[in-house]
Design an enzyme around this catalytic site. Sequence first.
Site, PDB file in Angstrom:
ATOM      1  N   SER A   1       1.547 -10.005  -0.274  1.00  0.00           N
ATOM      2  CA  SER A   1       1.241  -8.568  -0.268  1.00  0.00           C
ATOM      3  C   SER A   1       1.433  -7.849   1.064  1.00  0.00           C
ATOM      4  CB  SER A   1      -0.194  -8.356  -0.756  1.00  0.00           C
ATOM      5  OG  SER A   1      -1.081  -9.150   0.012  1.00  0.00           O
TER       6      SER A   1
ATOM      7  N   LYS B   1       0.829  -1.212   0.000  1.00  0.00           N
ATOM      8  CA  LYS B   1       0.000   0.000   0.000  1.00  0.00           C
ATOM      9  C   LYS B   1       0.865   1.264   0.000  1.00  0.00           C
ATOM     10  CE  LYS B   1      -4.503  -1.425   0.672  1.00  0.00           C
ATOM     11  NZ  LYS B   1      -4.401  -2.826   1.017  1.00  0.00           N
TER      12      LYS B   1
HETATM   13  C1  LIG Z   1      -5.071  -3.872   0.695  1.00  0.00           C
HETATM   14  C2  LIG Z   1      -4.464  -5.225   0.686  1.00  0.00           C
HETATM   15  C3  LIG Z   1      -4.790  -6.186  -0.298  1.00  0.00           C
HETATM   16  C4  LIG Z   1      -5.839  -5.947  -1.354  1.00  0.00           C
HETATM   17  O1  LIG Z   1      -5.524  -4.861  -2.174  1.00  0.00           O
HETATM   18  P1  LIG Z   1      -6.626  -4.153  -3.075  1.00  0.00           P
HETATM   19  O2  LIG Z   1      -5.921  -3.126  -3.834  1.00  0.00           O
HETATM   20  O3  LIG Z   1      -7.664  -3.577  -2.138  1.00  0.00           O
HETATM   21  O4  LIG Z   1      -7.246  -5.220  -3.919  1.00  0.00           O
HETATM   22  C5  LIG Z   1      -4.106  -7.388  -0.285  1.00  0.00           C
HETATM   23  N1  LIG Z   1      -3.191  -7.666   0.660  1.00  0.00           N
HETATM   24  C6  LIG Z   1      -2.864  -6.783   1.622  1.00  0.00           C
HETATM   25  C7  LIG Z   1      -1.837  -7.170   2.623  1.00  0.00           C
HETATM   26  C8  LIG Z   1      -3.480  -5.524   1.663  1.00  0.00           C
HETATM   27  O5  LIG Z   1      -3.144  -4.656   2.627  1.00  0.00           O
END
Ligand SMILES: *Cc1c(COP(=O)(O)O)cnc(C)c1O
Length: 321
Positions: free
Chosen positions: A304, A51
């Site tokens: 992520s 993010k």
């Molecule tokens: C926000 C987030 C997502 C999903 O991302 P989007 O852009 O909302 O689809 C996936 N994994 C983590 C760790 C996140 O913080």
Amino acid sequence: MISQHLIEQARGRIANHVVRTPLAISTSLSERIGAQVSLKLEHRQLTGSFKLRGATNAVLQLSQSERDRGVIAASTGNHGRALSYAARVVGSSATICMSRLVPENKVSEIRRLGATVRTVGSSQDDAQAEVERLVAEDGLSMIPPFDHPHVIAGQGTVGLEIVEEMPEVATVLVPLSGGGLAAGVAAAVKAKRPQATVIGVTMDRGAAMKASIDAGQPVQVKEYRSLADSLGGGIGLGNALTFPMCKALLDDIVLVNEREIAAGVRHAYEKEREVVEGAGAVGIAALLSAKLAHLKGPVAVILSGQNIDMTLHRKVINGLI
Ligand SMILES: *Cc1c(COP(=O)(O)O)cnc(C)c1O
């Protein structure tokens, strides 16, 4: 749609403020799948999730007077952390609004990153109303978590790094909620490698993007608690960008259940030696679940985020969840 050009510009803009995370071969997953699997270790990003890329790309495009007035969002999670950090980097200030019910550890983490926390009301809607009031009255700039061109372009830099390092990539697995990451990554990957398959992975309960694509328009879904808490929330009934992009660019959306997500977190820890939160482990969960038949390699799986409560992580590792 967000073009490859905007994503490349974003990369240059944020380069000095974010980490270029490693793309590491997983021998255990490669053996299991029978194709080369690499993990994009984006959970090691500053603030613990991708993010930061989108938030940084957005704040860097604010004018000086906008930076002086400050930025604002209603997010207790990874977007709130990222925006707090990004605002400080550009000499701006972040205000993060949240309901009074948000646990103290989340509040103090956001404060630690230098943001002003405003606790109001008892729901996410109350927090969002406070955001809108401060935007109207004090001229703060709202930076949304996914449905914003600068945010999507920033998240897309993850995809750009993958195709550059692995030009022959055949399949990319990307965690999916509001779709900022998936839209940006799919745009970047397909611009350089149109024949690649990009698959969104999300939890089976409350999969808002999947329900919306099936319905042909953004729809609201019921929310459930999940180990993948960062994937919660809707896509917004007025969604302008991530819905059409995900609809056009994602080849498939795969759903994983709580047991499978837990298995993904455990695999990441025991076999890859990585601490990954539930949302970050859904790609591994999908691979382990054998829901992806005839997967073409090389495969890139995006991990992520890492922001999981460590007591909860221990429970998952010990098989209690
Ligand atoms: C926000 C987030 C997502 C999903 O991302 P989007 O852009 O909302 O689809 C996936 N994994 C983590 C760790 C996140 O913080």
